[in-house]
Motif scaffolding. Structure first.
Motif, PDB file in Angstrom:
ATOM      1  N   SER A   1       0.841  -1.202   0.000  1.00  0.00           N
ATOM      2  CA  SER A   1       0.000   0.000   0.000  1.00  0.00           C
ATOM      3  C   SER A   1       0.871   1.245   0.000  1.00  0.00           C
ATOM      4  O   SER A   1       0.584   2.224  -0.691  1.00  0.00           O
TER       5      SER A   1
ATOM      6  N   ASP B   1      -6.055  -0.577  -4.429  1.00  0.00           N
ATOM      7  CA  ASP B   1      -5.512  -1.200  -3.227  1.00  0.00           C
ATOM      8  C   ASP B   1      -6.536  -2.193  -2.675  1.00  0.00           C
ATOM      9  O   ASP B   1      -7.495  -1.806  -2.019  1.00  0.00           O
ATOM     10  N   GLU B   2      -6.318  -3.451  -2.940  1.00  0.00           N
ATOM     11  CA  GLU B   2      -7.229  -4.511  -2.508  1.00  0.00           C
ATOM     12  C   GLU B   2      -8.686  -4.128  -2.752  1.00  0.00           C
ATOM     13  O   GLU B   2      -9.484  -4.072  -1.824  1.00  0.00           O
TER      14      GLU B   2
HETATM   15 MG   LIG Z   1      -2.342  -2.498   2.300  1.00  0.00          MG
END
Ligand SMILES: [Mg+2]
Ligand SMILES: Nc1ncnc2c1ncn2[C@@H]1O[C@H](COP(=O)(O)OP(=O)(O)OP(=O)(O)O)[C@@H](O)[C@H]1O
Lengths: 433, 282
Positions: free
Chosen positions: B70, B198-199
């Protein structure tokens, strides 16, 4: 060992080809699924319906039953008799308050003894604590109800609706004891309205800006400013009055006027609204700020277009409660608006002005019953205004439903008021309720 | 286009373009990260990451929790500097122009490099249509035809058919998966050159996940996608290239191996990569 890269297992167990195909496969399956998994109802043999079973009747082992009520009533009655005998027959004391206190103490003690006898000592202690807690809550409710009813009782019978909202006290004649139809409080209503309105117009932008500074800017001075704001909210309101009086009126910058009163009210409004708005801004999820920044928005845009709109209801509630807080302030008006008997909405900047709290303050101490009545009527009007503000605040503190309209009240709305409106989590909880 | 990951040498002279935004806006861009390091306070969390994210391709970042995926993603669109006390070093180039170079503004960069977060975060005070247009409103540009842009963006986000009759409803009135697709549409509406995710599916059910994966594949021709995921199958399904991050005990995160997804999953050169993609790792 090579991992099987061409086959992917979708999390719900559906096998589908990997790579580009998986989605296409999924789409395909979605269409054909019904016939695969759910065979038509007609094909399944219906099991014979079960004979209805009789449910045992439910019990609540810890419920407050008839016996418990009996104990409480008995304790109350015997305490009454006991205290009456001791109070009036044996010791010839007098006084209602002492009697009530003794009765309550007797009631609690007898409740404990009776419960200990009938049930058990542990339960008795438990019960007595419950009784004390409940009666404390009831006492508070009773006090509020009593104040409201008392003001209504003193005000309503003598209200002359026609004149209350149309006349001022100019034509009050001391010699006429029944001249209620000659006087009213419209000058005070208008005065209060002007003073509060300007205080809000000045104070709220400052308060919101300060709250944004405290919560969004995170500069070096945040801790100091927050401490100062907190200290400021503890300022006695009479000090706010003296401050404006000595700074602006004694120095002849202003005369006694509604505007001076507004400035004093701003001093009181600022810290309370700032703190509440800060709380409201704090519950705006930080993900929204990040999303806005990641879209290329400058910081001020983020605050203006995302944070404040998200917290709008909360800010409105904060302002309404702030108004409710200052509309009844008396002390700061004494040195600033000064009070007046006549309607002069034009004299806001340069003339003594009336206000509802000032009418109450000065008239209730007069000898003429007309003025005393008028004071109570002013109190009644003031209470009605505050009530309306609180109702509005409650309505605004409710989040909007899916259709954009405010939903109906819920039992946890008080909780909401306490937290000053949290828009997003509640919106999302809507489904899970 | 050959897979030269990880890149170790970047010749600036080969990239003479000037990063002005407007002319090439909407075209997919290439991101070259060189020697990127990141700190939170005094703690080094990311060490000398070299990575090229090819134009019009999907690059997946995988690796165990806390290895700095991240952080790396947020460095690419200058969101890292939003965190108080965060520092970084190295260079990140968008089509050859250093986004941390002198005179580059973070806001400008973020318009070209959009981001979709783990938790769906539509603006609750705005309607669905306003959410889509939010990015344009923030940059004070008004599109030629708002309705067309809304339809185009929502179609790309795979949400148009579900919401076309309720564009006036609030953004929070959608399901979690729909909200996430709305966020994707919102990011696409400003026509970014790179989209960081991000995810994006970690809070979603399998159906919504598949919808979003489909969306990613569809948009890859118009925008370079960089996606962080913990789901190995997902990485294999959507990505062309893959980079494996790892932070060994008390060490900052590093890129262990990067290359074509088929190589990383099929014949990785590093034992640690092999262990991780085969689920034999922490
Ligand atoms: Mg992360
Ligand atoms: N705001 C922060 N302040 C301090 N340290 C942070 C912060 N954010 C992340 N870190 C640290 O930086 C390191 C990398 O974090 P990062 O969020 O990039 O990991 P990640 O690979 O995305 O993990 P995950 O897969 O769990 O999301 C971690 O050790 C983490 O503790």
């Amino acid at each position: 060992m090579t991992p099987e890269t061409t086959t992917a297992i979708v999390a719900d167990g559906v096998l589908s080809a990997g790579g580009q195909d998986s989605v296409g496969t999924f789409e395909h399956r979605k269409g054909g699924e019904t016939s695969d998994i759910m065979p038509p109802d007609a094909a399944t043999p219906q099991p014979p319906p079960l004979p209805p079973r009789r449910l045992p009747s439910p019990i609540r082992p810890s419920a407050f039953g008839a016996q418990d009520v009996l104990i409480l009533v008995a304790a109350a009655m015997s305490s009454l008799c006991l205290v009456w005998v001791v109070f009036y027959q044996l010791t010839s004391l007098s006084g209602g308050v002492g009697f009530l206190v003794c009765w309550y103490v007797g009631f609690v003690v007898l409740t404990w003894i009776a419960t200990a006898q009938v049930i058990e000592r542990q339960v008795a202690t438990d019960r007595v604590v419950a009784v004390i807690v409940v009666s404390a809550a009831l006492l508070i409710v009773a006090i509020v109800v009593f104040i409201v009813l008392w003001v209504c009782y003193k005000a309503i019978p003598s209200i002359h609706w026609g004149s209350l909202f149309t006349k001022d006290q100019k034509s009050f004649v001391v010699t006429d004891p029944h001249a209620l139809d000659q006087v009213g409080v419209v000058h005070a209503i208008i005065g209060t309205f002007e003073q509060v309105l300007v205080a809000v117009l000045i104070g709220v932008p400052f308060a919101v800006a300060t709250a944004v500074y405290l919560n969004e800017v995170k500069g070096w001075g945040v801790k100091t400013v927050r401490t100062v704001v907190t200290a400021m909210s503890g300022t006695p309101s009479v000090v706010a009055g003296i401050f404006i009086y000595s700074m602006l009126i004694l120095t002849h910058v202003l005369t006694y006027s509604g505007f001076a009163a507004s400035l004093a009210l701003v001093v009181i409004l600022l810290p309370s609204v700032t703190r509440v708005v800060e709380e409201v801004l704090r519950v705006v999820p930080s993900g929204l700020r990040e999303a806005s920044l990641a879209l290329g928005a400058p910081e001020w845009r983020t605050v203006w277009s995302v944070v404040l709109p998200t917290a709008r209801s909360g800010v409105v509630t904060a302002v309404l409660l702030g108004i409710a807080r200052i509309v009844g302030e008396t002390a700061p008006l004494l040195f600033t608006a000064f009070g007046s008997q006549v309607m002069n909405w034009k004299g806001y900047f340069n003339h003594d002005q009336g206000a509802l709290p000032l009418v109450i303050f000065s008239d209730v101490r007069q000898a003429q019953p007309v003025l005393i009545n008028l004071a109570f009527q002013a109190a009644f009007v003031l209470m009605a205004i505050v009530l309306v503000l609180f109702v509005l605040a409650r309505i605004f503190s409710r989040p909007k439903g899916k259709n954009g309209k405010r939903r109906k009240a819920r039992p946890d709305d008080d909780d909401l008021m306490a937290r000053m409106f949290v828009p997003i989590p509640i919106e999302q909880n809507e489904e899970t309720r | 286009m050959t897979a030269t990951l990880p890149s170790t040498s970047l010749d600036d002279a080969e990239h003479p373009q000037v990063f002005t935004g407007t002319p090439s806006a909407g075209e997919p861009g290439q991101v070259d990260a060189h020697d990127v390091c990141a700190w939170f306070g005094d703690r080094l969390v990311l060490e000398t990451v070299d990575l090229v994210m090819e134009k019009s391709k999907v690059t997946a970042l995988i690796g165990p929790s806390g290895c700095g995926k991240s952080t790396f993603l947020r460095i690419i669109n200058r969101m890292h500097e939003v965190v108080p006390g965060a520092q970084l070093a190295g260079s990140v180039k968008l089509d050859g122009v250093d986004i941390y170079g002198p005179g580059q503004r973070a806001m400008e960069t973020r318009r070209h490099i959009g981001m979709v977060f783990q938790k769906p975060n539509p603006f609750p005070a705005m309607t669905i249509a306003e959410n889509v247009l939010a990015g344009l409103k923030f940059s004070r540009t008004s599109p030629a035809n708002k309705d067309d842009l809304i339809e185009e963006s929502l179609t790309k986000g795979g949400l148009w058919n579900e919401v076309k009759d309720r564009l006036g409803e609030l953004g929070g009135a959608l399901s979690g998966g729909q909200q996430q697709r709305l966020c994707i549409a919102r990011s696409l509406a400003v026509k970014p050159r790179v989209l960081l995710m991000d995810e994006p599916c970690s809070a979603l059910d399998p159906t919504s996940t598949l919808r979003i994966e489909q969306t990613i594949k569809e948009i890859a021709s118009e925008v370079t996608v960089v996606i962080v995921t913990h789901n190995m199958q997902q990485a294999q399904r959507v990505s062309d290239y893959c980079a494996f991050f790892l932070a060994e005990e008390n060490q900052p995160g590093r890129v262990i191996e990067a290359g074509r997804t088929t190589t990383i999953f099929g014949s990785p050169t590093d034992q640690r990569t092999f262990d991780y993609v085969n689920g034999q790792f922490g």
